[in-house]
Enzyme design. Structure first.
Site, PDB file in Angstrom:
ATOM      1  CD  GLU A   1       8.249   4.161  58.795  1.00 35.98           C
ATOM      2  OE1 GLU A   1       6.896   4.108  58.839  1.00 35.98           O
ATOM      3  OE2 GLU A   1       8.986   3.393  58.319  1.00 35.98           O
TER       4      GLU A   1
ATOM      5  CB  SER B   1      11.126   1.859  60.159  1.00 34.87           C
ATOM      6  OG  SER B   1      11.134   2.744  59.188  1.00 34.87           O
TER       7      SER B   1
ATOM      8  CE1 TYR C   1      15.690   2.712  57.112  1.00 36.64           C
ATOM      9  CE2 TYR C   1      14.518   2.128  59.082  1.00 36.64           C
ATOM     10  CZ  TYR C   1      14.568   2.258  57.806  1.00 36.64           C
ATOM     11  OH  TYR C   1      13.359   1.870  57.043  1.00 36.64           O
TER      12      TYR C   1
ATOM     13  NE  ARG D   1      10.480  -4.327  51.429  1.00 40.25           N
ATOM     14  CZ  ARG D   1      10.470  -3.418  52.408  1.00 40.25           C
ATOM     15  NH1 ARG D   1      10.918  -2.299  52.221  1.00 40.25           N
ATOM     16  NH2 ARG D   1       9.968  -3.960  53.598  1.00 40.25           N
TER      17      ARG D   1
ATOM     18  CG  ASP E   1       8.568  -6.927  52.805  1.00 43.92           C
ATOM     19  OD1 ASP E   1       9.016  -7.015  51.658  1.00 43.92           O
ATOM     20  OD2 ASP E   1       8.693  -5.983  53.703  1.00 43.92           O
TER      21      ASP E   1
ATOM     22  CD  GLU F   1       5.689  -4.808  56.619  1.00 42.20           C
ATOM     23  OE1 GLU F   1       4.845  -3.950  56.738  1.00 42.20           O
ATOM     24  OE2 GLU F   1       7.060  -4.388  56.568  1.00 42.20           O
TER      25      GLU F   1
ATOM     26  CG  ASN G   1       6.534  -2.084  53.867  1.00 37.37           C
ATOM     27  OD1 ASN G   1       6.294  -1.390  54.778  1.00 37.37           O
ATOM     28  ND2 ASN G   1       7.223  -3.302  53.794  1.00 37.37           N
TER      29      ASN G   1
ATOM     30  N   GLY H   1      11.278   1.665  51.624  1.00 39.42           N
ATOM     31  CA  GLY H   1      12.696   2.488  51.489  1.00 39.42           C
ATOM     32  C   GLY H   1      13.150   2.502  50.190  1.00 39.42           C
TER      33      GLY H   1
HETATM   34  P1  ATP Z   1       9.124  -2.332  57.335  1.00 42.08           P
HETATM   35  O1  ATP Z   1       9.955  -1.362  57.806  1.00 42.08           O
HETATM   36  O2  ATP Z   1       9.690  -3.091  56.637  1.00 42.08           O
HETATM   37  O3  ATP Z   1       7.896  -1.426  57.091  1.00 42.08           O
HETATM   38  P2  ATP Z   1       7.523  -3.121  59.638  1.00 42.08           P
HETATM   39  O4  ATP Z   1       7.651  -2.058  60.698  1.00 42.08           O
HETATM   40  O5  ATP Z   1       6.522  -3.204  58.930  1.00 42.08           O
HETATM   41  O6  ATP Z   1       8.906  -3.087  58.698  1.00 42.08           O
HETATM   42  P3  ATP Z   1       7.632  -5.962  60.209  1.00 42.08           P
HETATM   43  O7  ATP Z   1       8.062  -6.094  58.593  1.00 42.08           O
HETATM   44  O8  ATP Z   1       5.944  -6.278  60.145  1.00 42.08           O
HETATM   45  O9  ATP Z   1       7.730  -4.658  60.578  1.00 42.08           O
HETATM   46  O10 ATP Z   1       8.273  -6.691  61.157  1.00 42.08           O
HETATM   47  C1  ATP Z   1       9.959  -6.081  61.305  1.00 42.08           C
HETATM   48  C2  ATP Z   1      10.674  -7.510  61.276  1.00 42.08           C
HETATM   49  O11 ATP Z   1      10.537  -8.366  62.397  1.00 42.08           O
HETATM   50  C3  ATP Z   1      10.510  -8.286  60.109  1.00 42.08           C
HETATM   51  O12 ATP Z   1      11.339  -7.934  58.807  1.00 42.08           O
HETATM   52  C4  ATP Z   1      11.266  -9.863  60.619  1.00 42.08           C
HETATM   53  O13 ATP Z   1      12.652  -9.642  60.891  1.00 42.08           O
HETATM   54  C5  ATP Z   1      10.633  -9.672  62.080  1.00 42.08           C
HETATM   55  N1  ATP Z   1       9.181 -10.309  62.306  1.00 42.08           N
HETATM   56  C6  ATP Z   1       8.157  -9.466  61.908  1.00 42.08           C
HETATM   57  N2  ATP Z   1       6.950 -10.662  62.259  1.00 42.08           N
HETATM   58  C7  ATP Z   1       7.399 -11.781  62.323  1.00 42.08           C
HETATM   59  C8  ATP Z   1       7.084 -13.059  62.497  1.00 42.08           C
HETATM   60  N3  ATP Z   1       5.690 -13.195  62.775  1.00 42.08           N
HETATM   61  N4  ATP Z   1       7.618 -14.143  62.735  1.00 42.08           N
HETATM   62  C9  ATP Z   1       9.056 -14.019  62.627  1.00 42.08           C
HETATM   63  N5  ATP Z   1       9.735 -12.564  62.515  1.00 42.08           N
HETATM   64  C10 ATP Z   1       9.070 -11.596  62.486  1.00 42.08           C
HETATM   65 MG    MG Z   2       6.177  -2.478  56.940  1.00 45.84          MG
HETATM   66 MG    MG Z   3       8.892  -4.950  57.170  1.00 42.32          MG
HETATM   67 MG    MG Z   4       7.342   0.266  55.968  1.00 37.28          MG
END
Ligand code: ATP
Ligand code: MG
Ligand code: MG
Ligand code: MG
Length: 349
Positions: A15, A182, A251, A290, A292, A306, A308, A312
């Protein structure tokens, strides 16, 4: 005199670019009458660079361009740079996403240096970075979540994992590296072949994977701010532009829509804000996070996705926008975070 505000950005994680963009915006918005801004970029191979040119570059380039802020300048020794040469008060603002930045490693170094810094400490950063550990601790506090399993590289064959996943979670599922952000390395798998590919992809980023049932739900996020008595912002909704909220959507195409405040019945909105603050405290967060959620209407309701700890942070990002909608402007939010960092440091030392 002015406070030294050392802005740490870049970093060795996937990232890196996102972090440079964020730093550009923060450096442009922070109040120069209050802060002596010190941009320190971390290259992709982990070298710390004092970026004096960054401020000048900002005056010319649009802050949307990460290139303007790619770490360039003089190499510095991290601990000396943090401490500074005079005894002026310093606060560090780590704007690093992902491993070696958001995961407690940099926070540990800042603890040893004895310098206040914005955001969560070592334990909380590490817990929230690891999606499996977040779930284990949140479950202990009865925070509702979707069904999931964990896998560690070297503990079984991929074919068995595919079989076990389908037996325990059904399809489709989301496969994620445990420690990233991300949406890097994340895929949605609809059948056994896609699942095998998704596992291989995620294992390129981490030796621990989290596999989750794919929930059909709205995505609602809450910005939490504070230390021991955190406050929750209004809730916001993400409407992904594609199948899920992936890297391109975040992004590249920017097709996702942010709805602020989210259109929710008042009691549901109150509930998610309460859950967000409880999650923040359960995971020992401080400063900002944040939190979520998925909102499964007519089903299980709120499910934690999750947390964060360094969300962002461009003016167009959810975290600052949620606070803006809650009455706190982007520059005022930066001031508040610096204050919270100093307060936490005083209490602990
Ligand atoms: P961030 O950029 O917020 O740190 P991240 O890489 O930690 O994101 P997640 O938030 O876990 O990733 O997942 C990314 C996206 O995938 C979510 O915003 C959602 O759109 C989708 N997603 C993740 N897990 C699930 C799930 N169990 N069921 C449905 N959609 C999901
Ligand atoms: Mg995350
Ligand atoms: Mg996320
Ligand atoms: Mg993140």
């Amino acid at each position: 005199g002015r406070l030294r505000l050392l802005v740490l950005f870049g970093g060795a994680s996937a990232e890196h670019d996102v972090s440079c963009v964020t730093a550009a915006h923060v450096l442009a918005a922070a109040d120069r009458t209050k802060y002596d801004l010190i941009p320190v970029g971390i290259t992709r191979d982990g070298t710390w660079i004092r970026n004096d040119k960054a401020i000048a570059a900002l005056a010319e380039a649009t802050p949307a361009l990460p290139d303007a802020l790619e770490p360039a300048g003089t190499e510095v020794e991290p601990l000396l740079e943090i401490a500074g040469t005079d005894n002026r008060p310093t606060v560090v603002l780590p704007l690093l996403h992902g491993p070696h930045g958001e995961d407690g490693t940099v926070q540990g170094m800042l603890e040893l240096a004895g310098v206040p810094y914005v955001g969560s400490g070592v334990l909380s950063s590490a817990l929230c970075m690891d999606k499996a550990m977040t779930k284990v601790v949140a479950a202990q506090a009865r925070i509702p979540q979707c069904r999931w399993i964990e896998f560690r590289a070297g503990t079984g064959e991929r074919a068995q994992l595919v079989e076990r996943t389908i037996a325990e979670l059904g399809l489709p599922v989301f496969v994620k590296p445990a420690n990233l952000g991300s949406s890097v390395g994340i895929s949605k798998a609809h059948d056994a072949a896609e699942l095998a590919e998704a596992i291989d992809l995620a294992l390129r980023y981490d030796e621990v994977l989290v596999i989750e049932e794919a929930v059909t739900a709205r995505e609602i996020e809450v910005a939490v701010l504070g230390n021991l008595t955190p406050e929750a912002s209004v809730a916001g909704e993400i409407r992904p532009g594609s199948d899920f909220y992936d890297y391109a959507d975040k992004y590249v195409n920017g097709a996702a829509a942010l709805v602020i405040p989210a259109d929710l019945p008042p009691e549901d909105s109150d509930r998610v804000r309460e859950l967000a603050a409880a999650t923040f405290s359960t995971l020992r967060c401080s400063g900002m996070a944040r939190v979520d959620f998925f909102y499964e209407e007519g089903g299980r309701g709120w499910l934690l996705n999750e947390v964060n700890t360094i969300p962002g942070f461009t003016p167009a990002s959810m975290y600052p926008k949620l606070w803006e909608a809650s009455g706190l402007s982007y520059p005022a939010l930066i001031d508040r975070l610096v204050e919270l960092a100093s307060q936490r440091h005083e209490i602990r030392s």
